[in-house]
Design an enzyme around this catalytic site. Structure first.
Site, PDB file in Angstrom:
ATOM      1  N   SER A   1       7.148   1.660  74.899  1.00 18.79           N
ATOM      2  CA  SER A   1       6.945   0.819  76.114  1.00 18.79           C
ATOM      3  C   SER A   1       5.918   0.028  76.219  1.00 18.79           C
ATOM      4  CB  SER A   1       6.912   1.980  77.287  1.00 18.79           C
ATOM      5  OG  SER A   1       7.304   1.591  78.308  1.00 18.79           O
ATOM      6  N   SER A   2       5.959  -0.991  75.293  1.00 16.56           N
ATOM      7  CA  SER A   2       4.620  -2.014  75.372  1.00 16.56           C
ATOM      8  C   SER A   2       5.077  -2.842  76.595  1.00 16.56           C
ATOM      9  CB  SER A   2       4.893  -2.828  73.989  1.00 16.56           C
ATOM     10  OG  SER A   2       6.241  -3.545  74.005  1.00 16.56           O
TER      11      SER A   2
ATOM     12  N   GLY B   1       9.939   1.215  71.007  1.00 13.16           N
ATOM     13  CA  GLY B   1      10.400   2.432  71.881  1.00 13.16           C
ATOM     14  C   GLY B   1       9.157   3.154  72.574  1.00 13.16           C
TER      15      GLY B   1
ATOM     16  N   GLU C   1      16.233  11.009  77.380  1.00  7.25           N
ATOM     17  CA  GLU C   1      16.683   9.617  77.339  1.00  7.25           C
ATOM     18  C   GLU C   1      18.106   8.997  77.924  1.00  7.25           C
ATOM     19  OE1 GLU C   1      14.376   8.145  76.028  1.00  7.25           O
ATOM     20  OE2 GLU C   1      13.527   9.075  74.388  1.00  7.25           O
TER      21      GLU C   1
ATOM     22  N   ASP D   1       9.111   4.489  82.576  1.00  5.44           N
ATOM     23  CA  ASP D   1       8.056   3.687  81.696  1.00  5.44           C
ATOM     24  C   ASP D   1       7.036   3.614  82.681  1.00  5.44           C
ATOM     25  OD1 ASP D   1       9.821   4.247  79.779  1.00  5.44           O
ATOM     26  OD2 ASP D   1      10.282   2.115  79.454  1.00  5.44           O
TER      27      ASP D   1
ATOM     28  N   TYR E   1      21.816  -1.609  75.117  1.00  6.23           N
ATOM     29  CA  TYR E   1      21.344  -0.779  76.444  1.00  6.23           C
ATOM     30  C   TYR E   1      22.027  -0.992  77.566  1.00  6.23           C
ATOM     31  CZ  TYR E   1      17.860   1.157  79.597  1.00  6.23           C
ATOM     32  OH  TYR E   1      17.043   1.748  80.527  1.00  6.23           O
TER      33      TYR E   1
END
Ligand code: GAF
Length: 377
Positions: A120-121, A118, A31, A166, A218
């Site tokens: 990853s749409s 989380g 991550e 992603d 982030y």
């Protein structure tokens, strides 16, 4: 999900030229390592976004989404610029912008990837549209190049400072595998990953706590990592080995930056260790590394939240081999490696833990390492 083709016919009254689907992903481990030129090990899931698209001769772009009923995003291809349109429409309009695609099109999208969990749409949406435009307009881009360009959509059009994991997972992963992406070397390698063969399942617990990557935390974490690298005089934290950490921390002389660096450096090491453990089917070790990764993500990177931590604890208490927060953090989902005959007990344990704490009811489902993006009609 009604499907993008039906949504298209309903919105525009004619048939699309084709339908493309791109999956969300679960990040098994690694991550915030991607924008630090490190290692990640995600896999594509069955949940995916479909884009039904038809080319238009007049340069007009019209897009609707089953997830945002009643909204039609309209823009001319010559008017595309970052921030216009914004919101979900930017993830679609920013694709022809990044692909240097001069054609107009109508598109309808529909998705089974939960938004903000989380998984990853956003990459699923961009990659479905990107694959479709690449084929419809004969752009001739490789999947690797499509991943780069859709990352540009996210970074420069939407304005979210994400890494490239992603898009790589959505476009290049395959069924029964995770994909190791070494960002510094710019290489990918498929790693066999089929927990069901070992009597195991990957259970997702969506905490329902929502996050976004464009602003806030982030971005702050990325800035911390870059500042730590700058102060250490290295191009990225990938240059720092675990053995160098004590000296690096002394040099940083800053608790917050030391913790961020420690997470990234140890996480890169764990990604390699998980790949090695998978190669010899040492599932207990995979599980232990996932849990170690959670502790590092929670305590050093400070990217977890109470609800996800509670899910991780409940899952481990119910017999999971390992569990961790997956994805960009600050909410979203926990994943756990669970013996198949323990899945029901694990779900019950999480549900009662959430009910006791009066958290919003979580969504839980099993994910399978699935095929990457493809044309489906
Ligand atoms: C999000 C980002 F989009 C990825 O690039 C990655 O940084 C991830 O968060 C954290 O590992 O999904």
């Amino acid at each position: 999900m009604i499907g993008a083709a039906s949504a298209f016919r309903k919105a525009f009254g004619y048939d699309p030229d084709g339908v493309w689907a791109a999956p969300g992903r679960v990040n098994l481990i690694g991550e915030h390592t991607d924008y630090n030129e490190g290692l990640v090990l995600p896999f594509a899931i069955a949940e995916r976004t479909e884009a039904a698209i038809a080319a238009r001769p007049d340069g007009r772009i019209r897009v609707c989404s089953a997830q945002n009923p009643g909204e039609l995003v309209e823009v001319d291809v010559t008017e595309l610029e970052p921030g216009r349109p914004d919101g979900w429409g930017a993830y679609v309009a920013g694709v022809p912008w990044a692909l240097d695609c001069a054609g107009g099109f109508d598109a309808a999208v529909d998705s089974s990837v939960p938004v903000g969990s989380g998984l990853s749409s956003s990459a699923a949406l961009m990659c479905a549209v990107g694959l479709g435009l690449n084929e419809l307009f004969d752009l001739g881009l490789s999947r690797r190049e499509l991943a780069r360009r859709t990352q540009r959509t996210e970074n420069d059009y939407v304005g979210a400072p994400t890494g490239g994991m992603d898009q790589i997972a959505s476009l290049l992963a395959t069924r029964g595998h995770a994909i190791m992406f070494d960002v510094r070397a710019d290489t990918t390698e498929l790693v066999p990953f089929d927990p069901s063969k070992a009597g195991l399942a990957v259970l997702v617990v969506d905490s329902m706590v929502r996050h976004g990557h464009a602003g806030g935390e982030y971005r702050d974490r990325r800035a911390d990592c870059e500042e730590a690298a700058r102060r250490l005089g290295v191009h990225s934290l990938r240059e720092v080995a675990v053995a160098d950490l004590p000296a690096a921390e002394r040099q940083l002389d800053n608790e917050r930056l030391s913790k961020r660096a420690r997470h990234i450096v140890t996480e890169n090491e764990r990604v390699g260790q998980v790949a090695a453990a998978l190669a010899t089917s040492r599932w207990d070790q995979v599980g232990a590394l996932l849990t170690e990764a959670h502790v590092s993500y929670r305590d050093d990177f400070e990217a977890s939240c109470e609800e996800v931590d509670a899910a991780v604890e409940a899952l481990l208490g119910a017999g999971a081999l390992g569990a961790r927060l997956t994805g960009g953090g600050f909410g979203g989902a926990a994943i756990a490696l669970v013996p198949i005959d323990t899945v029901a007990a694990a779900r019950t344990a999480v549900a009662s833990r959430y009910a006791e704490a009066s958290y919003q009811e979580p969504t839980m489902f099993i994910v399978e390492p699935s095929e990457g993006a493809q044309r489906i009609a």
